[in-house]
Write an enzyme that holds these catalytic residues in place. Sequence first.
Site, PDB file in Angstrom:
ATOM      1  N   CYS A 136       0.876  -1.495   0.708  1.00  0.00           N
ATOM      2  CA  CYS A 136       0.123   0.245   0.642  1.00  0.00           C
ATOM      3  C   CYS A 136       0.859   1.518   0.202  1.00  0.00           C
ATOM      4  CB  CYS A 136      -1.069  -0.204   1.687  1.00  0.00           C
ATOM      5  SG  CYS A 136      -2.314   1.439   1.526  1.00  0.00           S
ATOM      6  N   CYS A 139      -0.992   3.861   2.422  1.00  0.00           N
ATOM      7  CA  CYS A 139      -0.382   4.322   3.555  1.00  0.00           C
ATOM      8  C   CYS A 139       1.092   4.112   3.921  1.00  0.00           C
ATOM      9  CB  CYS A 139      -0.568   2.266   4.104  1.00  0.00           C
ATOM     10  SG  CYS A 139      -2.796   1.944   2.909  1.00  0.00           S
ATOM     11  N   ASP A 140       1.865   3.423   3.534  1.00  0.00           N
ATOM     12  CA  ASP A 140       3.303   3.793   3.526  1.00  0.00           C
ATOM     13  C   ASP A 140       3.980   4.337   3.239  1.00  0.00           C
ATOM     14  OD1 ASP A 140       3.017   1.801   5.385  1.00  0.00           O
ATOM     15  OD2 ASP A 140       3.341   0.018   4.287  1.00  0.00           O
TER      16      ASP A 140
HETATM   17  C1  FAD Z   1       1.190  -4.234   4.719  1.00  0.00           C
HETATM   18  C2  FAD Z   1      -0.316  -3.644   4.349  1.00  0.00           C
HETATM   19  C3  FAD Z   1      -0.567  -1.977   5.422  1.00  0.00           C
HETATM   20  C4  FAD Z   1      -1.410  -1.072   5.717  1.00  0.00           C
HETATM   21  N1  FAD Z   1      -1.464  -0.066   6.003  1.00  0.00           N
HETATM   22  C5  FAD Z   1      -2.540   0.897   5.874  1.00  0.00           C
HETATM   23  C6  FAD Z   1      -2.686   2.160   6.283  1.00  0.00           C
HETATM   24  O1  FAD Z   1      -0.994   2.840   7.269  1.00  0.00           O
HETATM   25  N2  FAD Z   1      -3.148   3.018   7.017  1.00  0.00           N
HETATM   26  C7  FAD Z   1      -4.656   2.476   6.302  1.00  0.00           C
HETATM   27  O2  FAD Z   1      -5.926   3.282   6.303  1.00  0.00           O
HETATM   28  N3  FAD Z   1      -4.937   1.474   5.680  1.00  0.00           N
HETATM   29  C8  FAD Z   1      -3.911   0.419   5.825  1.00  0.00           C
HETATM   30  N4  FAD Z   1      -3.440  -0.801   5.223  1.00  0.00           N
HETATM   31  C9  FAD Z   1      -4.909  -1.177   4.539  1.00  0.00           C
HETATM   32  C10 FAD Z   1      -6.069  -1.488   5.125  1.00  0.00           C
HETATM   33  O3  FAD Z   1      -5.388  -2.641   5.875  1.00  0.00           O
HETATM   34  C11 FAD Z   1      -7.236  -2.246   5.168  1.00  0.00           C
HETATM   35  O4  FAD Z   1      -7.658  -1.367   3.965  1.00  0.00           O
HETATM   36  C12 FAD Z   1      -8.174  -2.823   6.559  1.00  0.00           C
HETATM   37  O5  FAD Z   1      -7.342  -3.270   7.038  1.00  0.00           O
HETATM   38  C13 FAD Z   1      -9.611  -3.147   6.047  1.00  0.00           C
HETATM   39  O6  FAD Z   1     -10.258  -3.659   6.901  1.00  0.00           O
HETATM   40  P1  FAD Z   1     -11.213  -3.959   6.671  1.00  0.00           P
HETATM   41  O7  FAD Z   1     -11.538  -4.528   8.274  1.00  0.00           O
HETATM   42  O8  FAD Z   1     -12.240  -4.491   5.622  1.00  0.00           O
HETATM   43  O9  FAD Z   1     -10.660  -5.691   6.608  1.00  0.00           O
HETATM   44  P2  FAD Z   1      -9.309  -6.676   6.774  1.00  0.00           P
HETATM   45  O10 FAD Z   1      -8.043  -6.132   7.804  1.00  0.00           O
HETATM   46  O11 FAD Z   1      -8.394  -7.587   5.997  1.00  0.00           O
HETATM   47  O12 FAD Z   1      -9.682  -7.849   7.915  1.00  0.00           O
HETATM   48  C14 FAD Z   1     -11.038  -8.924   7.282  1.00  0.00           C
HETATM   49  C15 FAD Z   1     -10.960  -9.868   8.390  1.00  0.00           C
HETATM   50  O13 FAD Z   1     -11.607 -11.152   8.449  1.00  0.00           O
HETATM   51  C16 FAD Z   1     -11.930 -12.548   8.934  1.00  0.00           C
HETATM   52  N5  FAD Z   1     -12.226 -12.984   8.046  1.00  0.00           N
HETATM   53  C17 FAD Z   1     -11.671 -13.566   6.781  1.00  0.00           C
HETATM   54  N6  FAD Z   1     -12.948 -15.114   6.325  1.00  0.00           N
HETATM   55  C18 FAD Z   1     -13.361 -14.995   6.628  1.00  0.00           C
HETATM   56  C19 FAD Z   1     -14.154 -16.141   7.640  1.00  0.00           C
HETATM   57  N7  FAD Z   1     -13.838 -17.236   6.131  1.00  0.00           N
HETATM   58  N8  FAD Z   1     -14.078 -16.399   8.558  1.00  0.00           N
HETATM   59  C20 FAD Z   1     -14.222 -15.299   9.800  1.00  0.00           C
HETATM   60  N9  FAD Z   1     -13.411 -14.625   9.635  1.00  0.00           N
HETATM   61  C21 FAD Z   1     -13.386 -13.991   8.696  1.00  0.00           C
HETATM   62  C22 FAD Z   1     -10.374 -12.191   8.871  1.00  0.00           C
HETATM   63  O14 FAD Z   1      -8.702 -12.795  10.374  1.00  0.00           O
HETATM   64  C23 FAD Z   1      -9.764 -10.593   9.496  1.00  0.00           C
HETATM   65  O15 FAD Z   1      -9.674 -10.655  10.605  1.00  0.00           O
HETATM   66  C24 FAD Z   1      -2.467  -1.167   5.031  1.00  0.00           C
HETATM   67  C25 FAD Z   1      -2.888  -2.767   4.727  1.00  0.00           C
HETATM   68  C26 FAD Z   1      -1.685  -3.709   4.563  1.00  0.00           C
HETATM   69  C27 FAD Z   1      -1.769  -5.081   3.828  1.00  0.00           C
END
Ligand code: FAD
Length: 310
Positions: A136, A139-140
């Site tokens: 990202c 983000c970074d």
């Molecule tokens: C390396 C990296 C750095 C980042 N840095 C930033 C940053 O600095 N600032 C920023 O705003 N964003 C950042 N992001 C983006 C941010 O992390 C994501 O946009 C955000 O986490 C998405 O949130 P979410 O809750 O939709 O899903 P996710 O964070 O993807 O969480 C998904 C959840 O669903 C669960 N899950 C999946 N399938 C199942 C299932 N079948 N049953 C039960 N649970 C399940 C997983 O275990 C997890 O807990 C970064 C991403 C990455 C990869």
Amino acid sequence: MEKNQVHKLIIIGSGPAGYTAAIYAARAALNPLVIEGKNPGGQLMGTSYVENWPGDKRVLGPELMVRMKEHAQSLGTTFMAHDIVKVNFSKRPFTLWTNRDKELKCHAVIIATGATSKRLCVPGEDDYWGKGVTTCAVCDGAFYKDKDVIIVGGGDTAMEDASFMTKYTNKITIIQVMEKLTASAAMQERVLNNKDIKILYNSTITAMYGDGKHVTQVTIKDTKTGKETKKSTDAVFVAIGLNPNTQIFKGHIALDKYGYVDVKNHTHTSVEGVFVAGDAADYRYRQAITSAGTGCMAALDAERYLSEQK
Ligand SMILES: Cc1cc2nc3c(=O)[nH]c(=O)nc-3n(C[C@H](O)[C@H](O)[C@H](O)COP(=O)(O)OP(=O)(O)OC[C@H]3O[C@@H](n4cnc5c(N)ncnc54)[C@H](O)[C@@H]3O)c2cc1C
């Protein structure tokens, strides 16, 4: 948890979307149950500092996620460290099955299963994931002012990342496995006209190395000649796409052609009573704050739906 209990609301996923939905739902007395999945805390557990979470100038991703969980827990959210493997949304109450053979029933569901970045799957990538190897640039990117960075990919995301990085550095190399870029013409033009961005075509990374704390070097292979060269770098942005974690919902709710949940009316899905939040439905913004925002919206929509059912 009582036997044969029908929960008011089950939230699938424990990233920023799931935890925020839980905070709102718990405060609305919906006694939410969060199924945490294989990656409790979600994608931010795999990164170091987050510098764009409002109110925190700089916070470690895992620390932020622990605080979100504690917040949801303090309001009465229940957590289950299982993965959902099967759902039935055709009959009410809805039924969900976990990987540990638990059958759960509920009146409403919020899908917050996020997305998983595609990886190169080369030696060293896992060791330095979140330590200079990331997905990202938004983000970074700011961590790499005047540094040497590599962007892997030839599509729109890679072009966007490369263009974004020109704010910080003029030492940008795109590594594209094909002999041309696959991004839209406009995106390509931005990159091709920028002298700060160098492109290596027919090239791929075959290994990553570091000093234990941070990535420092990669091996690049020319896919035509097979010749390998080493290149020093301060960061590798792997921009080869994301897979939404929605496979288990295929055939149960409408998904788009890339597998993202089809959203209608803000957080509603094709099944009444099933809502979606976060990256599972978002190929555009993919940020913690936007995921948290839609988590809040989904909880408010679920609350309204449940009160209308009474
Ligand atoms: C390396 C990296 C750095 C980042 N840095 C930033 C940053 O600095 N600032 C920023 O705003 N964003 C950042 N992001 C983006 C941010 O992390 C994501 O946009 C955000 O986490 C998405 O949130 P979410 O809750 O939709 O899903 P996710 O964070 O993807 O969480 C998904 C959840 O669903 C669960 N899950 C999946 N399938 C199942 C299932 N079948 N049953 C039960 N649970 C399940 C997983 O275990 C997890 O807990 C970064 C991403 C990455 C990869």
